[in-house]
Design an enzyme around this catalytic site. Structure first.
Site, short mmCIF file in Angstrom:
data_model
loop_
_atom_site.label_atom_id
_atom_site.label_comp_id
_atom_site.label_asym_id
_atom_site.label_seq_id
_atom_site.Cartn_x
_atom_site.Cartn_y
_atom_site.Cartn_z
N HIS A 177 -13.59 -12.12 13.46
CA HIS A 177 -12.95 -10.74 12.97
C HIS A 177 -11.69 -10.49 13.90
CE1 HIS A 177 -17.08 -9.05 11.42
NE2 HIS A 177 -16.09 -9.94 10.48
N ARG A 286 -23.75 20.11 28.83
CA ARG A 286 -23.74 20.03 30.04
C ARG A 286 -22.90 18.90 30.70
NH1 ARG A 286 -26.63 17.61 34.16
NH2 ARG A 286 -27.20 15.83 32.70
N ASP A 294 -23.26 19.94 18.86
CA ASP A 294 -24.54 20.84 18.53
C ASP A 294 -24.63 21.58 19.86
OD1 ASP A 294 -25.66 18.78 20.21
OD2 ASP A 294 -26.91 18.24 18.66
#
Length: 338
Positions: A177, A286, A294
DNA sequence: TTACGGCTCGC
DNA sequence: GCGAGC
DNA sequence: GTAA
């Protein structure tokens, strides 16, 4: 008991690490004494300076205790004895250095972050991660996920396969690749995926909360091609319907300051229902991210038992006040004593 | 050839 | 027991 | 996909 290292970054300094007691006959720490020092602890020989900036006090205490327990010595100032510096993040560290006017201090050597010299490669791999995950090939997806940081760390632009041969996580296919990307600038495999209607559709459906590879494929085979098509699909589970209804909302990131407001609100409501309850937001919030996908919330109580039954009351209250609107999943974990 | 995380919830 | 999320 |  476990030790969570992740929130701290460790910045190694140039000062030599003094090894001491490694091979001594020193006895193992006694089991009955919790705060005993292990002379063979993994931090033995380290002189640590803690940048307190941006670290919660309690956390700092735990860290000091653990470091000492595991053999480190804590330095009060950033002296030449210091072998390691702990900081919440680079920003906190730099502030501290600035504050102490440590221009002359030799070190700490900052983490080396080369500009993304091989972005051409990692960007393509990043797309493959998502595609393979959408297709349900988590293993393959994870392999690309692991290859990216390896390539990102390279301080040079890859110009031949030889330069990456043998690197961890880079096997034969990755080499192929990379070769193709450095010669042609693209990856035909990815081009193929991106023009394939089936892959595109399954990837799109998979972005709906609750729709995974298997369901996405079924929906595709039923003839669905757009999110609009799905609105007329009655086999969707409740979660999937909600996921569809709030497709954009769920994808929208939460600015940090909003997360902060929400944390405060959650704490107030919690305290109102159960005085003494401790509610904290974790996850990316945090970790200090500027925005969060979320909100992870951790709920505890010092007495170790009054958490029982708290969650259901809490959720009900939050729904009543319209802070919560829908449920994707329920759990009863907190109802149990354990 | 085999492992790559384990658990809970919805259905 | 499968699919999905974390 | 990689690595054992």
């Amino acid at each position: 008991m476990y030790l969570n290292i992740s929130p701290f970054r460790l910045y190694k300094t140039l000062a030599p690490r003094q090894r001491s007691g490694r091979n001594s006959m020193a006895p193992k720490p006694t089991k009955n004494k919790t705060p005993s020092v292990d002379p063979n602890g993994i931090f033995t020989g380290m002189s640590v300076f803690l940048v307190e900036n941006g670290v919660q006090n309690r956390r700092l205490q735990i860290w000091k205790q653990k470091l000492v327990q595991m053999g480190a010595t804590i330095e009060e100032r950033l002296s030449k004895k210091v072998t390691h510096v702990f900081a919440m993040d680079l920003e906190a560290l730099l502030q501290q250095i600035d504050r102490e006017r440590l221009a002359r201090f030799k070190g700490p050597s900052l983490p080396y972050s080369p500009p993304d010299l091989n972005k051409n490669i990692t960007e393509i791999f990043g797309k493959l991660i998502n595609i393979y995950r959408a297709l349900g090939d988590d293993r393959r997806s994870f392999s690309y996920y692991k290859a990216i940081p390896v390539i990102e760390k390279l301080p040079f632009k890859i110009e031949s396969m030889e330069q990456v041969k043998g690197l961890p996580g880079i096997g034969k296919s990755m080499l192929d690749h990379i070769q193709e990307i450095i010669t042609t600038g693209k990856l035909s495999k990815l081009e193929h995926f991106e023009t394939d209607e089936k892959v595109r559709t399954i990837s799109l459906f998979g972005e709906v909360w609750g729709i995974g590879p298997a369901t996405a494929l079924k929906l595709y085979e039923k003839g669905h091609r757009t999110l609009d098509d799905l609105k007329n699909e009655d086999t969707l589970t409740n979660s999937q319907k909600i996921g569809l209804k709030y497709f954009d909302d769920i994808k929208t990131r939460i600015p940090r300051h909003e997360a902060q407001e929400m944390e405060l609100l959650l704490q107030k409501v919690g305290e109102d229902i159960l005085p003494g309850v401790i509610i904290l937001c974790g996850g990316s919030y945090r970790r200090g991210k500027a925005s969060c996908g979320d909100l992870d919330v951790v709920i505890t109580h010092p007495d170790g038992k009054s958490h029982i039954g708290f969650l259901s009351r809490y959720v009900k209250r939050l729904k009543d006040m319209k802070f919560l609107r829908e449920d994707l999943v329920f759990t009863n974990h907190s109802e149990e004593v354990t």
